[in-house]
Design a protein around this motif. Structure first.
Motif, PDB file in Angstrom:
ATOM      1  N   SER A   1      34.560  36.389  43.572  1.00  0.00           N
ATOM      2  CA  SER A   1      34.777  37.205  44.765  1.00  0.00           C
ATOM      3  C   SER A   1      35.970  36.686  45.551  1.00  0.00           C
ATOM      4  O   SER A   1      36.442  35.557  45.308  1.00  0.00           O
ATOM      5  CB  SER A   1      33.534  37.194  45.652  1.00  0.00           C
ATOM      6  OG  SER A   1      33.262  35.869  46.094  1.00  0.00           O
ATOM      7  N   ALA A   2      36.451  37.512  46.473  1.00  0.00           N
ATOM      8  CA  ALA A   2      37.560  37.131  47.351  1.00  0.00           C
ATOM      9  C   ALA A   2      37.168  37.452  48.788  1.00  0.00           C
ATOM     10  O   ALA A   2      36.563  38.481  49.059  1.00  0.00           O
ATOM     11  CB  ALA A   2      38.821  37.893  46.968  1.00  0.00           C
TER      12      ALA A   2
ATOM     13  N   GLU B   1      36.967  39.403  40.714  1.00  0.00           N
ATOM     14  CA  GLU B   1      35.752  40.092  40.269  1.00  0.00           C
ATOM     15  C   GLU B   1      35.706  40.213  38.744  1.00  0.00           C
ATOM     16  O   GLU B   1      34.615  40.225  38.161  1.00  0.00           O
ATOM     17  CB  GLU B   1      35.675  41.475  40.925  1.00  0.00           C
ATOM     18  CG  GLU B   1      35.416  41.398  42.429  1.00  0.00           C
ATOM     19  CD  GLU B   1      35.379  42.766  43.092  1.00  0.00           C
ATOM     20  OE1 GLU B   1      35.738  43.759  42.427  1.00  0.00           O
ATOM     21  OE2 GLU B   1      34.979  42.843  44.278  1.00  0.00           O
TER      22      GLU B   1
ATOM     23  N   PHE C   1      41.827  44.423  51.471  1.00  0.00           N
ATOM     24  CA  PHE C   1      41.645  44.279  50.028  1.00  0.00           C
ATOM     25  C   PHE C   1      41.679  45.631  49.303  1.00  0.00           C
ATOM     26  O   PHE C   1      41.575  45.676  48.079  1.00  0.00           O
ATOM     27  CB  PHE C   1      40.315  43.582  49.723  1.00  0.00           C
ATOM     28  CG  PHE C   1      40.317  42.112  50.058  1.00  0.00           C
ATOM     29  CD1 PHE C   1      40.915  41.197  49.209  1.00  0.00           C
ATOM     30  CD2 PHE C   1      39.736  41.655  51.221  1.00  0.00           C
ATOM     31  CE1 PHE C   1      40.917  39.833  49.506  1.00  0.00           C
ATOM     32  CE2 PHE C   1      39.729  40.308  51.535  1.00  0.00           C
ATOM     33  CZ  PHE C   1      40.330  39.389  50.678  1.00  0.00           C
TER      34      PHE C   1
ATOM     35  N   ARG D   1      41.581  40.484  44.538  1.00  0.00           N
ATOM     36  CA  ARG D   1      40.140  40.757  44.488  1.00  0.00           C
ATOM     37  C   ARG D   1      39.720  41.227  43.097  1.00  0.00           C
ATOM     38  O   ARG D   1      38.679  40.803  42.577  1.00  0.00           O
ATOM     39  CB  ARG D   1      39.777  41.830  45.513  1.00  0.00           C
ATOM     40  CG  ARG D   1      38.280  42.115  45.613  1.00  0.00           C
ATOM     41  CD  ARG D   1      38.010  43.373  46.406  1.00  0.00           C
ATOM     42  NE  ARG D   1      38.519  44.545  45.686  1.00  0.00           N
ATOM     43  CZ  ARG D   1      38.464  45.781  46.167  1.00  0.00           C
ATOM     44  NH1 ARG D   1      37.957  46.009  47.352  1.00  0.00           N
ATOM     45  NH2 ARG D   1      38.947  46.786  45.461  1.00  0.00           N
TER      46      ARG D   1
END
Length: 524
Positions: A488-489, A483, A454, A479
């Motif tokens: 979230s990721a 955010e 990420f 990501r």
């Protein structure tokens, strides 16, 4: 008899007596030693060298100069009673030998008595002075011992006095007792110092003790153990006190708990390790950026070259309307591709700087946004895309941002997943949260790479070694967009289960937006 005649007579008697004493010197010494042995004073023969070396000279000096003063060399070595006994024996030896040599005049007898009496008086004075000196010395010693005891008791370092051979503790100060977790000195006195050495340092203790015996001072560090079993690092300075013949008397040592110092050293070591890691990371990032610039230059050249070629064709065939209809969309598409690349790069740098991405929150249906994105992608991936969504999910999100998330995740799944296998996109709602899952079959991503993929310009090892090209920005943008919504990721990947990227978002992203509408410089 007048005064002159009296002095002449006294001088004659003194000279005669001096001659007799000189002649009888050895006999007097021998007889004196014999009398000492007979009366049990054998041990005092060597302790009274004045009676063995120059007795005749001393006596002659006393006779020739009545004002001279005799001084005992070390009267403190024997008692006052012994002094009188010695001079009594000397008087007997002198008279006995001299009378064997011939008769003594009354004057000579008086001279000998006066001389011995004066010697006794001088020795007594010396004895008294010796006693006085001894008292003063003892007083100084006592004061020094009191000062040393004060330092011993109130020192912040642990102090001990131990037996030199087996290191049995003879005395310990309060700091040493507290350092090792005991309540009183009674718990330690008579115990071996080795019982306070932790097992990991026990094998080194005999070697340190031997070095302390050979050297005047020895410093070392070891691990000590407290009464409760806990251990701590300890700095030790040890001195072996010896007598004048070099025989060990005491083992004296001080101890300091260096836990804080050790922790500081560990922190410094940890800091240096982190600094080296950061430096390595910077070097890696530099290499990645250089590679990225090469890739970016190549990728941007393609759409720009296409746009340039189409524009040149329009100039050549501007009279043909069909050329305009055909070439104008090509130019727009190529410029849009280049614009998307530049926008992705700008957004990735914004994320790397810790800023929110500028997104526009509107009321929309998540299922409709994802469906539209997949319809466009299916033209590229030949109907491999499968949407699993039971119902419409209404909320407040950035539609454009969500399309970019879907496009990047689906593109990654197609690039790095198994070819010709379905790519499944599923939507679900859990209370005030929604999840977007993109799943593909194929080679799994190692657990060690889950967080790194990420990051900016980062790609998994399989991606780096594979034939597929990329910038390493796609997942960074995924990501960042998640955010920016307050979500979230994350990724899950296993050999038998494939790979699933999960985007979790709040049902309403509006509360998570910065108040500054420009979003510039706003830290996440």
């Amino acid at each position: 008899m007048n005064e002159h005649s009296k002095k002449t007579s006294d001088s004659t008697d003194a000279e005669l007596l001096s001659a007799k004493l000189t002649h009888a010197h050895d006999k007097i010494i021998q007889l004196f030693e014999l009398r000492l042995k007979e009366h049990g004073f054998s041990s005092l023969i060597k302790a009274t060298p004045l009676f063995h070396t120059s007795l005749a000279q001393i006596l002659m000096g006393q006779l020739q100069n009545q004002t001279s003063t005799y001084k005992a060399e070390d009267p403190g070595e024997y008692s006052l009673k012994e002094i009188f006994n010695l001079y009594s024996l000397l008087r007997i030896a002198v008279f006995e030998v001299l009378r064997e040599e011939g008769p003594l005049s009354d004057k000579q007898t008086d001279l000998i008595f006066n001389m011995l009496q004066k010697m006794v008086a001088d020795s007594a004075d010396g004895f008294e002075q010796g006693i006085k000196n001894q008292k003063e010395t003892q007083l100084t010693i006592n004061e020094t011992l009191e000062q040393m005891d004060f330092l011993f008791q109130y020192s912040g370092w642990g102090l001990i006095i131990a037996e030199p051979k087996n290191h049995t503790l003879l005395s310990v100060n309060p700091a040493f007792i507290e350092m090792h977790g005991y309540a009183s000195a009674d718990e330690l006195i008579g115990k071996p110092l080795s019982m306070l050495i932790a097992p990991e340092s026990a094998h080194e203790f005999p070697g340190h003790s031997h070095i302390a015996h050979l050297k005047d001072h020895h410093h070392y560090e070891s691990i000590h153990v407290r009464q409760n079993g806990s251990v701590f690092p300890c700095s030790t300075d040890v001195v072996e006190v010896k007598d004048r013949n070099g025989n060990p008397l005491y083992y004296v040592a001080n101890f300091q708990d260096i836990t804080t110092l050790s922790q500081a050293n560990e922190s410094q070591s940890h800091f240096l390790t982190l600094a080296r890691m950061d430096l390595d990371k910077l070097k890696q990032e530099r290499q990645i950026r250089e590679k990225f610039v090469d890739t970016l230059t190549h990728d941007l050249r393609n759409p720009l070259s296409s746009a340039r070629a189409a524009a040149e064709l329009l100039i050549r065939h501007k009279e043909k309307s069909d050329s305009l209809d055909r070439l104008a969309p090509m130019i727009i598409t190529s410029i849009d591709r280049a614009d998307k690349m530049i926008q992705d790069l700008l957004d990735a740098n914004r994320i790397r700087a810790g800023q929110f991405l500028p997104i526009e929150i509107v009321n929309c249906d998540l299922k409709s946004v994802v469906t539209d994105a997949l319809n466009g992608l299916n033209l590229i991936y030949e109907d491999r895309l499968v949407l699993v969504a039971d119902k419409a999910i209404d909320g407040f999100w950035c539609c454009k941002g969500l399309r970019r998330v879907i496009e990047n995740l689906v593109s990654n799944a197609a690039k790095y997943g198994s070819a010709n296998t379905p790519i499944t996109v599923s939507l679900s709602q859990h209370d005030q949260k929604v999840e977007i899952n993109v799943h593909n079959e194929g080679k799994c991503i190692p657990q060690s790479e889950h967080a790194r993929i990420f990051e900016n310009f980062s790609r998994g090892k399989s991606a780096e070694t594979g034939s597929q090209k990329g910038w390493g920005l796609g997942l960074t943008l995924v990501r960042g967009i998640a955010e920016a919504h307050g979500g979230s990721a994350r990724v899950f990947s296993a050999v038998d289960a494939g790979t699933t990227f999960t985007i979790e978002l709040p049902l309403d992203a509006r509360p998570y937006q910065p108040h500054d509408e420009s979003f510039e410089g706003h830290s996440r």
